[in-house]
Design a protein around this motif. Structure first.
Motif, PDB file in Angstrom:
ATOM      1  N   GLN A  14       0.829  -1.197   0.000  1.00 53.95           N
ATOM      2  CA  GLN A  14       0.000   0.000   0.000  1.00 53.95           C
ATOM      3  C   GLN A  14       0.870   1.257   0.000  1.00 53.95           C
ATOM      4  N   ASN A  15       1.946   1.229   0.787  1.00 49.57           N
ATOM      5  CA  ASN A  15       2.821   2.392   0.883  1.00 49.57           C
ATOM      6  C   ASN A  15       3.594   2.649  -0.405  1.00 49.57           C
ATOM      7  N   LEU A  16       3.839   1.594  -1.182  1.00 50.55           N
ATOM      8  CA  LEU A  16       4.652   1.723  -2.394  1.00 50.55           C
ATOM      9  C   LEU A  16       3.820   1.811  -3.667  1.00 50.55           C
ATOM     10  N   GLU A  17       2.533   1.876  -3.528  1.00 49.42           N
ATOM     11  CA  GLU A  17       1.638   1.778  -4.678  1.00 49.42           C
ATOM     12  C   GLU A  17       1.958   2.807  -5.770  1.00 49.42           C
ATOM     13  N   ALA A  18       2.292   4.041  -5.370  1.00 50.07           N
ATOM     14  CA  ALA A  18       2.482   5.108  -6.354  1.00 50.07           C
ATOM     15  C   ALA A  18       3.924   5.266  -6.814  1.00 50.07           C
ATOM     16  N   VAL A  19       4.834   4.472  -6.261  1.00 53.82           N
ATOM     17  CA  VAL A  19       6.253   4.637  -6.586  1.00 53.82           C
ATOM     18  C   VAL A  19       6.540   4.051  -7.962  1.00 53.82           C
ATOM     19  N   PRO A  20       7.129   4.835  -8.875  1.00 53.53           N
ATOM     20  CA  PRO A  20       7.462   4.303 -10.212  1.00 53.53           C
ATOM     21  C   PRO A  20       8.483   3.175 -10.106  1.00 53.53           C
ATOM     22  N   SER A  21       8.434   2.261 -11.040  1.00 55.56           N
ATOM     23  CA  SER A  21       9.406   1.171 -11.056  1.00 55.56           C
ATOM     24  C   SER A  21      10.772   1.687 -11.508  1.00 55.56           C
ATOM     25  N   ASN A  22      11.799   0.898 -11.216  1.00 53.30           N
ATOM     26  CA  ASN A  22      13.134   1.250 -11.699  1.00 53.30           C
ATOM     27  C   ASN A  22      13.146   1.363 -13.224  1.00 53.30           C
ATOM     28  N   LYS A  23      12.365   0.518 -13.879  1.00 50.83           N
ATOM     29  CA  LYS A  23      12.295   0.542 -15.338  1.00 50.83           C
ATOM     30  C   LYS A  23      11.757   1.881 -15.838  1.00 50.83           C
ATOM     31  N   GLU A  24      10.714   2.402 -15.171  1.00 49.06           N
ATOM     32  CA  GLU A  24      10.145   3.690 -15.572  1.00 49.06           C
ATOM     33  C   GLU A  24      11.136   4.826 -15.359  1.00 49.06           C
ATOM     34  N   ILE A  25      11.870   4.758 -14.242  1.00 47.67           N
ATOM     35  CA  ILE A  25      12.836   5.812 -13.930  1.00 47.67           C
ATOM     36  C   ILE A  25      13.980   5.807 -14.940  1.00 47.67           C
ATOM     37  N   THR A  26      14.493   4.626 -15.255  1.00 45.43           N
ATOM     38  CA  THR A  26      15.588   4.558 -16.224  1.00 45.43           C
ATOM     39  C   THR A  26      15.098   4.900 -17.635  1.00 45.43           C
ATOM     40  N   LYS A  27      13.860   4.577 -17.913  1.00 46.34           N
ATOM     41  CA  LYS A  27      13.294   4.945 -19.221  1.00 46.34           C
ATOM     42  C   LYS A  27      13.278   6.465 -19.375  1.00 46.34           C
ATOM     43  N   TRP A  28      12.928   7.175 -18.300  1.00 47.60           N
ATOM     44  CA  TRP A  28      12.959   8.644 -18.332  1.00 47.60           C
ATOM     45  C   TRP A  28      14.376   9.129 -18.654  1.00 47.60           C
ATOM     46  N   ALA A  29      15.390   8.582 -17.962  1.00 49.60           N
ATOM     47  CA  ALA A  29      16.780   9.014 -18.170  1.00 49.60           C
ATOM     48  C   ALA A  29      17.242   8.731 -19.597  1.00 49.60           C
ATOM     49  N   LEU A  30      16.880   7.568 -20.123  1.00 51.99           N
ATOM     50  CA  LEU A  30      17.292   7.221 -21.481  1.00 51.99           C
ATOM     51  C   LEU A  30      16.626   8.126 -22.509  1.00 51.99           C
ATOM     52  N   ARG A  31      15.405   8.560 -22.226  1.00 51.59           N
ATOM     53  CA  ARG A  31      14.739   9.501 -23.142  1.00 51.59           C
ATOM     54  C   ARG A  31      15.469  10.844 -23.154  1.00 51.59           C
ATOM     55  N   VAL A  32      15.977  11.269 -21.998  1.00 51.14           N
ATOM     56  CA  VAL A  32      16.772  12.500 -21.950  1.00 51.14           C
ATOM     57  C   VAL A  32      18.029  12.338 -22.804  1.00 51.14           C
ATOM     58  N   ILE A  33      18.724  11.226 -22.638  1.00 56.11           N
ATOM     59  CA  ILE A  33      19.951  10.974 -23.397  1.00 56.11           C
ATOM     60  C   ILE A  33      19.654  10.897 -24.890  1.00 56.11           C
ATOM     61  N   HIS A  34      18.542  10.279 -25.247  1.00 57.18           N
ATOM     62  CA  HIS A  34      18.184  10.156 -26.659  1.00 57.18           C
ATOM     63  C   HIS A  34      17.833  11.510 -27.279  1.00 57.18           C
TER      64      HIS A  34
END
Length: 275
Positions: A14-34
């Motif tokens: 319940q406490n972690l329900e809204a936390v993005p996955s590591n995959k989502e976070i790294t996807k954001w970073a890779l989009r910046v690099i791209h």
């Protein structure tokens, strides 16, 4: 299993329900690099306004990630997200120096495009540079997620807190470890299997300088291990392969490992019948 155990696990979910996955976070970073390096992706933009909108979207997503990960309960995450993108042009220029260092230093590199598209060293460095910028802005967790993702993909382990200068060159890269309190100057070149680590992993040393300082224009060859927060590799030095160092080197030093070799001539005779 008890009801209490189930309840503990359920409460965590319940406490972690809204936390993005590591995959989502790294996807954001890779989009910046791209966006910075469209050589890595086929996505192109028809107008500058479309490009601006994409950067604005990524800034909003970073703000959301910071809020969702509860990175800091009393911080202005919107301001920190804006700070990251304000510093992005300078970060981009530093990454360009890394590309130049790799291209100019590797006889096998045929073009900067090839470096950007294929080199694991640049892949790891680019994620480290993003992570370090977030770390400087006191963003917790996210920087470590990014560098551990790069570690999993390349075998190159760079702590986001390490300070690394311009024109950084990682050749091959697999097995490189750069510790949290490392300080690396400009125009430094590391080969595979290099460890810049600590003499001790005692928890009491968590907030001390535990890892080496490497000054400008140093080359460290494969398999070298350099340990300790007081260890300084002076500028313009060369550290040979498989060297083990826990003491400082003055500038312009050359140090090499000299193993003894034994040729098993008698064994060769018995097996192959040679004279």
């Amino acid at each position: 299993m008890s009801q209490e155990f189930y309840q503990q696990i359920f409460n965590k979910q319940q406490n972690l329900e809204a936390v993005p996955s590591n995959k989502e976070i790294t996807k954001w970073a890779l989009r910046v690099i791209h966006l910075l390096y469209p050589e890595q992706t086929a996505k192109l933009f028809a107008t500058i306004d479309e490009l601006k909108q994409e950067f604005a979207l990524l800034e909003a997503e970073l703000h959301h990630i910071m809020e969702a990960t509860k990175a800091c309960s009393d911080c202005d995450n919107k301001k920190r997200a804006a700070s990251f993108f304000e510093n992005l042009p300078a970060l981009y220029q530093t990454l360009n120096t890394d590309i130049q260092a790799i291209f100019n230093g590797d006889p096998a590199a045929r073009s900067e495009f090839e470096v950007i598209r294929t080199y694991p060293g640049f892949y790891a460095i680019s994620l480290y540079r993003l992570a370090h910028r977030l770390y400087v802005d006191d963003v917790p967790l996210i920087p470590r997620i990014l560098t551990e993702y790069a570690h999993s993909k390349t075998g190159i382990d760079i702590h986001p807190a390490a300070v690394i200068g311009e024109y950084f060159y990682i050749d091959h890269g697999t097995g490189i470890v750069i510790g949290e309190s490392c300080n690396i100057g400009a125009h430094v070149k590391l080969y595979q299997g290099v460890t810049l680590g600590a003499l001790s992993v005692d928890k009491s040393m968590a907030f001390t300088k535990r890892h080496p300082t490497v000054e400008d224009n140093v080359v460290i060859y494969s398999g070298a291990t350099i340990l300790g927060g007081e260890t300084i590799i002076g500028r313009d030095s060369i550290v040979g392969g498989n060297v083990w160092l826990t003491k400082s080197l003055p500038p312009n030093s050359r140090i090499y490992h000299t193993p003894s070799h034994r040729i098993l001539k008698q064994l060769t005779k018995r097996i192959f019948g040679s004279k």
